[in-house]
Design a protein around this motif. Structure first.
Motif, mmCIF file in Angstrom:
data_model
loop_
_atom_site.group_PDB
_atom_site.id
_atom_site.type_symbol
_atom_site.label_atom_id
_atom_site.label_comp_id
_atom_site.label_asym_id
_atom_site.label_seq_id
_atom_site.Cartn_x
_atom_site.Cartn_y
_atom_site.Cartn_z
ATOM 1 N N LEU A 17 0.832 -1.202 0.000
ATOM 2 C CA LEU A 17 0.000 0.000 0.000
ATOM 3 C C LEU A 17 0.866 1.252 0.000
ATOM 4 C CD1 LEU A 17 -2.712 1.432 0.147
ATOM 5 C CD2 LEU A 17 -2.672 1.115 2.642
ATOM 6 N N TRP A 18 1.956 1.204 0.781
ATOM 7 C CA TRP A 18 2.872 2.340 0.826
ATOM 8 C C TRP A 18 3.451 2.624 -0.560
ATOM 9 C CZ3 TRP A 18 4.637 6.600 2.785
ATOM 10 C CH2 TRP A 18 5.901 7.072 2.411
ATOM 11 N N THR A 19 3.866 1.582 -1.249
ATOM 12 C CA THR A 19 4.445 1.748 -2.584
ATOM 13 C C THR A 19 3.427 2.342 -3.550
ATOM 14 O OG1 THR A 19 5.935 -0.122 -2.236
ATOM 15 C CG2 THR A 19 5.529 0.536 -4.510
ATOM 16 N N ALA A 20 2.188 1.846 -3.491
ATOM 17 C CA ALA A 20 1.140 2.355 -4.381
ATOM 18 C C ALA A 20 0.839 3.824 -4.097
ATOM 19 C CB ALA A 20 -0.125 1.515 -4.228
ATOM 20 N N LEU A 21 0.746 4.181 -2.810
ATOM 21 C CA LEU A 21 0.472 5.571 -2.440
ATOM 22 C C LEU A 21 1.622 6.494 -2.847
ATOM 23 C CD1 LEU A 21 -1.082 5.035 1.106
ATOM 24 C CD2 LEU A 21 -2.288 5.792 -0.952
ATOM 25 N N ARG A 22 2.837 6.033 -2.614
ATOM 26 C CA ARG A 22 4.008 6.845 -2.963
ATOM 27 C C ARG A 22 4.069 7.100 -4.462
ATOM 28 N NH1 ARG A 22 9.172 3.539 -2.777
ATOM 29 N NH2 ARG A 22 8.189 2.907 -4.742
ATOM 30 N N ASP A 23 3.867 6.044 -5.249
ATOM 31 C CA ASP A 23 3.937 6.188 -6.696
ATOM 32 C C ASP A 23 2.818 7.080 -7.220
ATOM 33 O OD1 ASP A 23 6.122 4.563 -6.603
ATOM 34 O OD2 ASP A 23 5.115 2.786 -7.396
ATOM 35 N N SER A 24 1.630 6.972 -6.627
ATOM 36 C CA SER A 24 0.513 7.828 -7.046
ATOM 37 C C SER A 24 0.808 9.291 -6.727
ATOM 38 C CB SER A 24 -0.775 7.385 -6.348
ATOM 39 O OG SER A 24 -1.120 6.063 -6.715
ATOM 40 N N TYR A 25 1.378 9.531 -5.543
ATOM 41 C CA TYR A 25 1.717 10.897 -5.153
ATOM 42 C C TYR A 25 2.779 11.477 -6.084
ATOM 43 C CZ TYR A 25 3.581 14.732 -2.295
ATOM 44 O OH TYR A 25 4.016 15.953 -1.859
ATOM 45 N N ASP A 26 3.786 10.654 -6.398
ATOM 46 C CA ASP A 26 4.837 11.103 -7.317
ATOM 47 C C ASP A 26 4.255 11.460 -8.677
ATOM 48 O OD1 ASP A 26 6.759 10.750 -5.396
ATOM 49 O OD2 ASP A 26 7.432 8.804 -6.130
ATOM 50 N N ALA A 27 3.335 10.632 -9.160
ATOM 51 C CA ALA A 27 2.728 10.880 -10.467
ATOM 52 C C ALA A 27 1.930 12.179 -10.468
ATOM 53 C CB ALA A 27 1.828 9.708 -10.847
ATOM 54 N N LEU A 28 1.220 12.442 -9.375
ATOM 55 C CA LEU A 28 0.448 13.688 -9.274
ATOM 56 C C LEU A 28 1.364 14.905 -9.269
ATOM 57 C CD1 LEU A 28 -2.306 12.697 -6.678
ATOM 58 C CD2 LEU A 28 -2.658 13.280 -9.094
ATOM 59 N N ARG A 29 2.502 14.790 -8.575
ATOM 60 C CA ARG A 29 3.456 15.911 -8.517
ATOM 61 C C ARG A 29 4.040 16.216 -9.886
ATOM 62 N NH1 ARG A 29 7.926 14.615 -4.214
ATOM 63 N NH2 ARG A 29 8.716 16.589 -5.027
ATOM 64 N N ARG A 30 4.140 15.207 -10.726
ATOM 65 C CA ARG A 30 4.747 15.414 -12.042
ATOM 66 C C ARG A 30 3.756 15.913 -13.097
ATOM 67 N NH1 ARG A 30 7.247 10.433 -10.746
ATOM 68 N NH2 ARG A 30 5.776 9.330 -12.079
ATOM 69 N N LEU A 31 2.475 15.899 -12.788
ATOM 70 C CA LEU A 31 1.465 16.252 -13.790
ATOM 71 C C LEU A 31 1.718 17.588 -14.486
ATOM 72 C CD1 LEU A 31 -1.968 15.015 -12.381
ATOM 73 C CD2 LEU A 31 -0.791 14.266 -14.457
ATOM 74 N N PRO A 32 2.058 18.668 -13.744
ATOM 75 C CA PRO A 32 2.288 19.951 -14.435
ATOM 76 C C PRO A 32 3.437 19.911 -15.445
ATOM 77 C CG PRO A 32 1.998 20.298 -12.068
ATOM 78 C CD PRO A 32 2.149 18.819 -12.280
ATOM 79 N N GLU A 33 4.358 18.942 -15.293
ATOM 80 C CA GLU A 33 5.514 18.861 -16.180
ATOM 81 C C GLU A 33 5.195 18.124 -17.481
ATOM 82 O OE1 GLU A 33 8.460 16.704 -14.103
ATOM 83 O OE2 GLU A 33 8.282 17.850 -12.247
ATOM 84 N N VAL A 34 4.156 17.297 -17.457
ATOM 85 C CA VAL A 34 3.944 16.350 -18.542
ATOM 86 C C VAL A 34 3.695 17.028 -19.884
ATOM 87 C CG1 VAL A 34 2.429 14.532 -19.404
ATOM 88 C CG2 VAL A 34 3.169 14.528 -17.009
ATOM 89 N N GLY A 35 2.818 18.066 -19.894
ATOM 90 C CA GLY A 35 2.511 18.728 -21.159
ATOM 91 C C GLY A 35 3.740 19.243 -21.882
ATOM 92 N N PRO A 36 4.509 20.154 -21.250
ATOM 93 C CA PRO A 36 5.720 20.659 -21.916
ATOM 94 C C PRO A 36 6.737 19.559 -22.232
ATOM 95 C CG PRO A 36 5.131 22.038 -20.043
ATOM 96 C CD PRO A 36 4.250 20.826 -19.977
ATOM 97 N N ALA A 37 6.813 18.536 -21.377
ATOM 98 C CA ALA A 37 7.806 17.483 -21.570
ATOM 99 C C ALA A 37 7.561 16.677 -22.843
ATOM 100 C CB ALA A 37 7.826 16.554 -20.364
ATOM 101 N N TYR A 38 6.345 16.713 -23.351
ATOM 102 C CA TYR A 38 6.035 15.949 -24.561
ATOM 103 C C TYR A 38 5.605 16.823 -25.742
ATOM 104 C CZ TYR A 38 6.372 11.715 -21.775
ATOM 105 O OH TYR A 38 6.847 10.701 -20.977
#
Length: 273
Positions: A17-38
């Protein structure tokens, strides 16, 4: 305080559960970067170049040159004609060697910020982190290949067009690039994995004198801002790299003279030639 809360929460929840929560949080933090990155034109051009490099070096070997003091005990002239990934300020050796590395890879913000003019003056392909675009007021000529690297979301990417986890070391990014290009064998040289300067991992410090951690005393000389290494995270990344290469029937070897890294099989540097 945030760190203590994080560690307490980690102890209270089951590891999956910790791994799933951590990875989900990391993905949310990266969302603003995704558009320009691609979608940004600079990144679109970088992805086009990376597509052309995909599996282009099948059947060949490559060397990744770290920047440790052991380079002074290594006959680098033997690398003339080999495909070499140079890291960060390896170009300080070029006048002495008489030839450059095949390309240069750099992902640390502080290094790129302080050395971008030196890097842009090189006549070899540059692979820089996408974050570094903020240090360029306009499109540099020629345009570096920008890699979408991140601090979070541990993984080994077999395709460098997407997101690359940095693994706390530019060497890991170079390993992912080498895999993307299709090299069958990758050999580490000068990756000492050992630092005289001690302190908290990733802490930013200012050099107060000669640099004992790299091949030249002026590498991170007096006044240079740099971050202390996170060797534990790097070792985690290296283990992921070894697993990825071996599962693909390829290999990473470590030819560093006296290196402290124990993840990859060791090989005696002179026997490679």
């Amino acid at each position: 305080v945030e760190h203590r809360m994080k560690q307490t929460f980690k102890r209270l929840v089951p590891p999956p559960l910790w791994t799933a929560l951590r990875d989900s949080y990391d993905a949310l933090r990266r969302l603003p970067e995704v558009g320009p990155a691609y979608l940004h034109p600079w990144r679109r051009e970088s992805m086009r170049r990376l597509a052309a490099l995909k599996d282009s070096q099948r059947g060949r070997r490559a060397f990744i040159l770290g920047n440790g003091p052991s380079l002074r005990q290594t006959d680098l002239t033997k690398l003339r004609g080999e495909f070499t990934f140079g890291l960060n300020r390896i170009y300080l050796l070029f006048p002495e060697l008489g030839f450059p590395t095949t390309c240069l890879v750099s992902t640390n913000d502080l290094v790129i910020e302080q050395c971008r003019q030196e890097m842009l003056a090189l006549s070899i392909p540059l692979f820089l982190t996408w974050r570094a675009r903020r240090f360029f007021a306009a499109a540099p000529e020629p345009l570096p290949t920008f890699l979408y690297t991140t601090y979070t979301g541990p993984r080994f990417a077999s395709d460098a067009r997407g997101r690359l986890w940095e693994g706390a070391t530019v060497t890991y990014v170079a390993l992912q690039l080498a895999f993307h290009m299709g090299f069958d064998q990758v050999i580490l040289v000068g990756v000492d994995h050992n630092f005289v300067t001690q302190g908290q991992a990733n802490q930013t410090v200012v050099s107060e004198g000669d640099d004992p951690n790299h091949f030249a005393p002026h590498y991170f000389g007096k006044g240079f801002r740099w971050q202390l290494p996170d060797l534990a995270t790097s070792e985690r990344a290296y283990r992921m790299a070894r697993a990825a290469f071996e599962s693909a029937g390829r290999q990473v070897l470590d030819a560093t003279v006296g290196g402290k890294l124990t993840v990859f099989p060791k090989v005696d540097y002179p026997t490679l030639f």
